[in-house]
Write a protein that holds these residues in place. Structure first.
Motif, PDB file in Angstrom:
ATOM      1  N   THR A 624      -1.132   4.377   8.285  1.00 48.79           N
ATOM      2  CA  THR A 624      -2.278   5.257   8.470  1.00 48.79           C
ATOM      3  C   THR A 624      -3.094   5.348   7.183  1.00 48.79           C
ATOM      4  OG1 THR A 624      -1.089   7.255   7.779  1.00 48.79           O
ATOM      5  CG2 THR A 624      -0.951   6.620  10.114  1.00 48.79           C
ATOM      6  N   LEU A 625      -4.299   5.856   7.350  1.00 46.63           N
ATOM      7  CA  LEU A 625      -5.180   6.045   6.193  1.00 46.63           C
ATOM      8  C   LEU A 625      -4.525   6.981   5.168  1.00 46.63           C
ATOM      9  CD1 LEU A 625      -7.964   5.820   4.752  1.00 46.63           C
ATOM     10  CD2 LEU A 625      -8.689   7.788   6.139  1.00 46.63           C
ATOM     11  N   GLN A 626      -3.965   8.054   5.644  1.00 49.91           N
ATOM     12  CA  GLN A 626      -3.344   9.022   4.740  1.00 49.91           C
ATOM     13  C   GLN A 626      -2.203   8.394   3.965  1.00 49.91           C
ATOM     14  OE1 GLN A 626      -2.092  12.607   6.676  1.00 49.91           O
ATOM     15  NE2 GLN A 626      -1.123  13.466   4.844  1.00 49.91           N
ATOM     16  N   GLU A 627      -1.394   7.563   4.653  1.00 45.55           N
ATOM     17  CA  GLU A 627      -0.267   6.924   3.977  1.00 45.55           C
ATOM     18  C   GLU A 627      -0.740   6.022   2.845  1.00 45.55           C
ATOM     19  OE1 GLU A 627       3.074   6.667   7.555  1.00 45.55           O
ATOM     20  OE2 GLU A 627       1.581   5.063   7.322  1.00 45.55           O
ATOM     21  N   VAL A 628      -1.820   5.305   3.052  1.00 47.91           N
ATOM     22  CA  VAL A 628      -2.331   4.421   1.998  1.00 47.91           C
ATOM     23  C   VAL A 628      -2.894   5.233   0.841  1.00 47.91           C
ATOM     24  CG1 VAL A 628      -3.994   2.610   1.440  1.00 47.91           C
ATOM     25  CG2 VAL A 628      -2.818   2.590   3.641  1.00 47.91           C
ATOM     26  N   LEU A 629      -3.682   6.251   1.156  1.00 47.60           N
ATOM     27  CA  LEU A 629      -4.316   7.039   0.096  1.00 47.60           C
ATOM     28  C   LEU A 629      -3.285   7.792  -0.728  1.00 47.60           C
ATOM     29  CD1 LEU A 629      -7.511   8.461   1.848  1.00 47.60           C
ATOM     30  CD2 LEU A 629      -7.225   6.365   0.530  1.00 47.60           C
ATOM     31  N   GLU A 630      -2.166   8.146  -0.123  1.00 46.09           N
ATOM     32  CA  GLU A 630      -1.134   8.869  -0.844  1.00 46.09           C
ATOM     33  C   GLU A 630      -0.083   7.930  -1.442  1.00 46.09           C
ATOM     34  OE1 GLU A 630       0.420  11.742   1.860  1.00 46.09           O
ATOM     35  OE2 GLU A 630      -1.337  13.076   1.675  1.00 46.09           O
ATOM     36  N   GLY A 631      -0.279   6.606  -1.295  1.00 40.79           N
ATOM     37  CA  GLY A 631       0.614   5.635  -1.902  1.00 40.79           C
ATOM     38  C   GLY A 631       1.943   5.476  -1.207  1.00 40.79           C
ATOM     39  N   ASN A 632       2.019   5.866   0.039  1.00 43.26           N
ATOM     40  CA  ASN A 632       3.269   5.764   0.792  1.00 43.26           C
ATOM     41  C   ASN A 632       3.321   4.468   1.607  1.00 43.26           C
ATOM     42  OD1 ASN A 632       4.114   8.297  -0.149  1.00 43.26           O
ATOM     43  ND2 ASN A 632       2.938   9.336   1.482  1.00 43.26           N
ATOM     44  N   VAL A 633       3.018   3.362   0.958  1.00 47.70           N
ATOM     45  CA  VAL A 633       2.967   2.071   1.644  1.00 47.70           C
ATOM     46  C   VAL A 633       3.734   1.051   0.825  1.00 47.70           C
ATOM     47  CG1 VAL A 633       1.497   0.214   2.518  1.00 47.70           C
ATOM     48  CG2 VAL A 633       0.743   2.599   2.690  1.00 47.70           C
ATOM     49  N   ASN A 634       4.492   0.225   1.484  1.00 47.19           N
ATOM     50  CA  ASN A 634       5.205  -0.870   0.815  1.00 47.19           C
ATOM     51  C   ASN A 634       4.180  -1.891   0.341  1.00 47.19           C
ATOM     52  OD1 ASN A 634       6.756  -3.064   0.054  1.00 47.19           O
ATOM     53  ND2 ASN A 634       8.188  -2.869   1.750  1.00 47.19           N
ATOM     54  N   PRO A 635       4.099  -2.184  -0.937  1.00 51.77           N
ATOM     55  CA  PRO A 635       3.092  -3.131  -1.448  1.00 51.77           C
ATOM     56  C   PRO A 635       3.198  -4.512  -0.808  1.00 51.77           C
ATOM     57  CG  PRO A 635       4.067  -1.892  -3.251  1.00 51.77           C
ATOM     58  CD  PRO A 635       4.889  -1.563  -2.039  1.00 51.77           C
ATOM     59  N   ASP A 636       4.422  -4.904  -0.420  1.00 53.72           N
ATOM     60  CA  ASP A 636       4.591  -6.228   0.198  1.00 53.72           C
ATOM     61  C   ASP A 636       3.859  -6.336   1.532  1.00 53.72           C
ATOM     62  OD1 ASP A 636       6.122  -7.029  -1.926  1.00 53.72           O
ATOM     63  OD2 ASP A 636       8.045  -6.530  -0.960  1.00 53.72           O
ATOM     64  N   TRP A 637       3.583  -5.185   2.165  1.00 54.29           N
ATOM     65  CA  TRP A 637       2.862  -5.212   3.437  1.00 54.29           C
ATOM     66  C   TRP A 637       1.383  -5.574   3.236  1.00 54.29           C
ATOM     67  CZ3 TRP A 637       4.805   0.015   5.968  1.00 54.29           C
ATOM     68  CH2 TRP A 637       6.185  -0.103   6.249  1.00 54.29           C
ATOM     69  N   ILE A 638       0.936  -5.479   1.974  1.00 53.92           N
ATOM     70  CA  ILE A 638      -0.486  -5.706   1.681  1.00 53.92           C
ATOM     71  C   ILE A 638      -0.715  -7.047   0.995  1.00 53.92           C
ATOM     72  CG2 ILE A 638      -2.499  -4.803   0.458  1.00 53.92           C
ATOM     73  CD1 ILE A 638      -1.224  -2.020   0.635  1.00 53.92           C
ATOM     74  N   LYS A 639       0.144  -7.416   0.080  1.00 51.97           N
ATOM     75  CA  LYS A 639      -0.077  -8.594  -0.761  1.00 51.97           C
ATOM     76  C   LYS A 639      -0.217  -9.855   0.101  1.00 51.97           C
ATOM     77  CE  LYS A 639       1.835 -11.034  -4.781  1.00 51.97           C
ATOM     78  NZ  LYS A 639       0.614 -10.871  -5.591  1.00 51.97           N
ATOM     79  N   ASN A 640      -1.301 -10.581  -0.143  1.00 47.73           N
ATOM     80  CA  ASN A 640      -1.605 -11.858   0.520  1.00 47.73           C
ATOM     81  C   ASN A 640      -1.758 -11.728   2.047  1.00 47.73           C
ATOM     82  OD1 ASN A 640      -1.790 -13.550  -1.727  1.00 47.73           O
ATOM     83  ND2 ASN A 640       0.447 -13.754  -1.829  1.00 47.73           N
ATOM     84  N   ARG A 641      -1.979 -10.523   2.510  1.00 44.78           N
ATOM     85  CA  ARG A 641      -2.171 -10.334   3.951  1.00 44.78           C
ATOM     86  C   ARG A 641      -3.642 -10.073   4.279  1.00 44.78           C
ATOM     87  NH1 ARG A 641       2.772  -7.159   6.936  1.00 44.78           N
ATOM     88  NH2 ARG A 641       4.517  -8.098   5.804  1.00 44.78           N
ATOM     89  N   ILE A 642      -3.934 -10.224   5.561  1.00 41.79           N
ATOM     90  CA  ILE A 642      -5.243  -9.799   6.067  1.00 41.79           C
ATOM     91  C   ILE A 642      -5.087  -8.350   6.497  1.00 41.79           C
ATOM     92  CG2 ILE A 642      -6.963 -10.112   7.875  1.00 41.79           C
ATOM     93  CD1 ILE A 642      -6.198 -13.059   7.969  1.00 41.79           C
ATOM     94  N   VAL A 643      -5.879  -7.484   5.900  1.00 36.97           N
ATOM     95  CA  VAL A 643      -5.811  -6.060   6.217  1.00 36.97           C
ATOM     96  C   VAL A 643      -7.000  -5.699   7.104  1.00 36.97           C
ATOM     97  CG1 VAL A 643      -5.768  -3.713   5.310  1.00 36.97           C
ATOM     98  CG2 VAL A 643      -4.630  -5.562   4.049  1.00 36.97           C
ATOM     99  N   LEU A 644      -6.699  -5.176   8.265  1.00 38.00           N
ATOM    100  CA  LEU A 644      -7.731  -4.723   9.193  1.00 38.00           C
ATOM    101  C   LEU A 644      -7.756  -3.210   9.201  1.00 38.00           C
ATOM    102  CD1 LEU A 644      -7.104  -7.209  12.121  1.00 38.00           C
ATOM    103  CD2 LEU A 644      -9.320  -6.848  11.028  1.00 38.00           C
ATOM    104  N   ILE A 645      -8.942  -2.644   9.116  1.00 42.71           N
ATOM    105  CA  ILE A 645      -9.126  -1.200   9.107  1.00 42.71           C
ATOM    106  C   ILE A 645      -9.856  -0.813  10.386  1.00 42.71           C
ATOM    107  CG2 ILE A 645     -10.075   0.766   7.856  1.00 42.71           C
ATOM    108  CD1 ILE A 645     -10.159  -1.099   5.360  1.00 42.71           C
ATOM    109  N   GLY A 646      -9.277   0.054  11.166  1.00 44.35           N
ATOM    110  CA  GLY A 646      -9.904   0.440  12.418  1.00 44.35           C
ATOM    111  C   GLY A 646      -9.405   1.762  12.933  1.00 44.35           C
ATOM    112  N   VAL A 647     -10.094   2.280  13.935  1.00 45.00           N
ATOM    113  CA  VAL A 647      -9.803   3.595  14.494  1.00 45.00           C
ATOM    114  C   VAL A 647      -8.880   3.451  15.697  1.00 45.00           C
ATOM    115  CG1 VAL A 647     -10.788   5.664  15.549  1.00 45.00           C
ATOM    116  CG2 VAL A 647     -12.017   4.477  13.724  1.00 45.00           C
ATOM    117  N   THR A 648      -7.828   4.264  15.734  1.00 51.84           N
ATOM    118  CA  THR A 648      -6.952   4.323  16.908  1.00 51.84           C
ATOM    119  C   THR A 648      -6.923   5.713  17.518  1.00 51.84           C
ATOM    120  OG1 THR A 648      -5.017   4.779  15.521  1.00 51.84           O
ATOM    121  CG2 THR A 648      -5.481   2.463  16.039  1.00 51.84           C
TER     122      THR A 648
END
Length: 772
Positions: A624-648
């Motif tokens: 979620t947006l909140q999880e990313v902004l608060e740093g509660n995300v595994n960095p490996d989930w982001i590195k070298n990946r395609i990140v899509l941002i959208g509304v659910t």
């Protein structure tokens, strides 16, 4: 090839008979090769000799008693010997008189010579309306005896029956309606036993009616399609010889006229042969041959009263030869010859049976009654299969072009999609979703939201993501407004972040949709359109990856968001796009446009391909947006990946129905649809995952045609309807299995059209086989 001779005799015994002989090679439809005129002189003596024989024949009443009578006891008695002697003498006198008249008449000699010059075993068809000539046993004429010729009767006036060339019954059986009429002093059980044995060994289906009411017989003739009508019981002919009747039961006698409409219907449905294994049936045969709207093809009757033991003997001999493959006339001739062996006790038994034939119809064989008349060439029906399947395929392709079959084809496409194994999430993707909780979170943090995502939130999100080095970022949220002045850092990021891509939407004049502009800060090369193409049923099955919009559209980018993200991701793998004619080459993978004939799609705009969903669930790991902004995300989930941002969040409508939605009310959010599309491209290039394509239109045509041919040939090899239905179900299952296996290999081939052509061709070929 057998020679057919037609002898036409018109006149009477007082003034003589005008005679015409026509000779043909082959069948009745062959052109006449020669025509000879002649005349038989007046001869009242021969008529008197026949009447003498007939009187003595009918006086031997012991011949027609029940089976309890012993012919040997009768012939050994003095009274019996005297009667038999007189009778045999009358028979000899008549035979001599008949041969003298036919052989020595000067004006008839030219016709006689033509007969003698003909090849042996020809067939002679006598056409006459004189009732006495029809009773004469022409088989005794020594010209016919020497030639081993076959003989049949016909009327001078005739017409084609309204079932012409109808020589078959469904299910590969000969259907027989067998009537046992009133049978005092006769044994009908012998006939019944013979026919029942026939049903077992020769593929006959017999329906018995014993002493039926007229209404019952009438109903049977109306309701079903019969090949043979059989009657055993009492019958007779009027003095004129042109009217016959049968004793149906103890109270009812019927003429052919009484059953005219029922017989007309039966003949129209395929009745080919009537067998009256009863006494004196020439009147019946004459009516069946000459009654308007009837003109039955073939009738077998007895010329005179028939001894009870002779009836089943004849029936047995005739059917044995007929089922063996002999022609109708040959089978009757063979049965007549075998009856000659019984004439010690039943004199002149071989004189009785005769075939009455419609000259316009070639008599059917037993096999033709059972399976249908075929062309002389053994390739007739196979040719019909190929031709019929071709025409049915052409017709279906035309119908298919107008979209008639599209609903069924798309339903099978969806079934195939659901039957595949779930491939799970793509580890190269991450989706940052904005939920209802994320809306509340932004509001609580004092961020000023414009629609779903505040500028501050987007700026912080991009900053957090960049730290972990994503390969590409795609924003599936419309921003058709500039960044607020106080957020210059966001404006800079949007303009300068090379791996950031935003969306816009092209206009659609057909529905007066103006489109949605892109973020002003993002350059053209990092824009992707978000347009989707749904089918008429609201299901998203296609992937629009390249399009050109009108010049007045606010969105002028030509690549979809999914294509832009995939190309940027693949560039890091040193895979560069190459445009070759109308195809986009990415390494060994070629992206090309879906053809309009696939699934009956028409007027396809832009470059589209079938969307090969990898899963019915979430295509990527989500945060979620909140999880990313608060740093509660595994960095490996982001590195070298395609990140899509959208509304659910449910409050924002961005839902799509997919092939999986027909099974439930499940929908897929737009951001996950973009993820499916991105995954489709990069998985095909990097993993060798199959894209879904269709064959060329000619490939589909021949595929459908082949199944039509298979359906036709299945009918040819199936003796019974049950076998064809069972084989057809199995074949359709095999067709479905093959189509599914091909689908797994990336080919969507026509299943519904192939099945329809299979069944349609089979049905038509079945009718062709039945109609002969």
């Amino acid at each position: 090839m057998r020679t057919l001779l037609t002898l036409i005799l018109d006149g009477d015994f007082e003034s003589g008979f005008h005679a015409t002989l026509e000779i043909r090679q082959g069948n009745i439809h062959s052109p006449s090769q020669s025509r000879t005129q002649g005349r038989l002189s007046a001869n009242g003596n021969i008529l008197n000799r026949y009447r003498d024989w007939q009187r003595l024949y009918l006086s031997l009443e012991m011949l027609f008693r029940a089976l309890t009578a012993n012919p040997e006891q009768i012939t050994n008695s003095s009274q019996g010997k005297e009667a038999f002697t007189a009778f045999r003498k009358a028979a000899d006198v008549f035979q001599e008189t008949l041969n003298d008249w036919l052989n020595n008449c000067v004006d008839f000699r030219g016709i006689r010579d033509k007969l003698l010059q003909s090849q042996k075993k020809f067939q002679l068809l006598l056409q006459t309306n004189n009732s006495w000539l029809r009773r004469f046993p022409w088989e005794l004429w020594d010209v016919l005896v020497q030639a081993e010729a076959e003989f049949a009767l016909s009327a001078i006036e005739y017409d084609s029956p309204n079932n012409f060339n109808l020589f078959s019954t469904p299910k590969g059986k000969v259907k027989i309606l067998a009537i046992l009429g009133e049978g005092t002093d006769i044994d009908r059980d012998a006939d019944k036993q013979i026919l029942d044995n026939l049903a077992v060994k020769a593929g006959a289906e017999i329906t018995w009616r014993e002493q039926p009411q007229t209404s019952d017989l009438n109903e049977q003739l109306w309701q079903q399609g019969w090949d043979i009508l059989f009657f055993a019981g009492h019958s007779g002919t009027s003095e004129s010889g042109k009217r016959g009747e049968i004793q149906l039961n103890e109270r009812e006698k019927l003429t052919i006229a009484d059953l005219r409409f029922a017989l007309k219907k039966a003949i129209a449905k395929g009745l080919q042969l009537a067998i009256f294994n009863s006494c004196d049936g020439l009147g019946l045969a004459h009516q069946l041959a000459t009654e308007p709207d009837l003109y039955l093809s073939q009738v077998i009757v007895m010329r005179e009263k028939v001894p009870d033991p002779i009836s089943p003997k004849f029936l047995s001999y005739f059917l044995e030869a007929y089922i063996r493959g002999e022609s109708l006339n040959s089978a009757v001739a063979e049965a007549r010859q075998k009856l000659h062996g019984w004439e010690q006790n039943y004199p002149c038994a071989s004189w009785l049976p005769v075939v009455c034939q419609n000259p316009t119809v070639q008599p059917p064989t037993w096999q033709e009654l059972r399976y249908g008349r075929q062309d002389k060439s053994p390739w007739y029906l196979p040719r019909q299969v190929v031709l019929t399947s071709f025409l049915v395929t052409v017709l279906l392709m035309v119908v298919r072009h107008f979209g008639v079959l599209q609903p069924w084809e798309l339903q099978m496409y969806d079934r195939f999609m659901r039957w595949r194994s779930d491939e799970g999430m793509d580890s190269r993707l991450l989706v940052v979703e904005l939920t209802e909780a994320d809306f509340d979170y932004q509001d609580e943090q004092g961020m000023e939201r414009k629609w779903s995502l505040a500028d501050n939130a987007l700026s912080q999100l991009l900053a957090k993501l960049e730290v972990h080095q994503p390969r590409a970022i795609g924003l599936d949220i419309y921003r058709d407004f500039p960044v607020s002045p106080e957020n210059r850092d966001l404006a800079r990021r949007l303009a300068q972040t090379d791996n950031f891509f935003a969306v816009c939407q092209g206009n659609d004049p057909t529905v007066n949709h103006p489109g949605i502009a892109p973020p002003p800060e993002v350059p053209q090369q990092r824009l992707g359109f978000s347009d989707m193409v749904e089918d008429a049923d609201g299901i998203l099955r296609r992937h629009l990856w390249y399009a050109t919009f009108n010049s007045d559209s606010p969105c002028l980018t030509e690549g979809s968001l999914s294509l832009q993200l995939a190309l940027h991701y693949l560039a890091a793998e040193e895979i560069q796009p190459e445009v070759v004619e109308d195809e986009l080459h990415l390494g060994a993978v070629r992206l090309k446009s879906l053809k309009s004939y696939a699934g009956n799609y028409s007027e396809l705009d832009g470059y589209q391909m079938l969307l090969n969903y990898r899963t019915q669930g979430k295509v990527a790991q989500t945060v979620t947006l909140q999880e990313v902004l608060e740093g509660n995300v595994n960095p490996d989930w982001i590195k070298n990946r395609i990140v899509l941002i959208g509304v659910t969040a449910p409050s924002i409508q961005d839902d799509f129905r997919t092939p999986f939605s027909q099974q439930s009310d499940e929908i897929m959010r737009g951001v996950f649809v973009h993820g499916q599309m991105v995954s489709q491209i990069i998985s095909a290039v990097l993993d060798g995952r199959k894209l879904l394509w269709v064959w060329s239109i000619w490939g589909e045509f021949f595929w459908i045609w082949i199944w039509g041919i298979a359906g036709g040939f299945l009918v040819l090899v199936s003796d019974r309807l049950l076998y064809w239905v069972g084989g057809g179900i199995l074949a359709i299952a095999v067709l479905g299995g093959i189509c599914f296996l091909l689908f797994l290999q990336g080919w969507w081939v026509p299943l519904v059209p192939s099945g329809l052509v299979f069944v349609g061709t089979g049905g038509i070929v079945g009718d062709i086989r039945r109609l002969g």
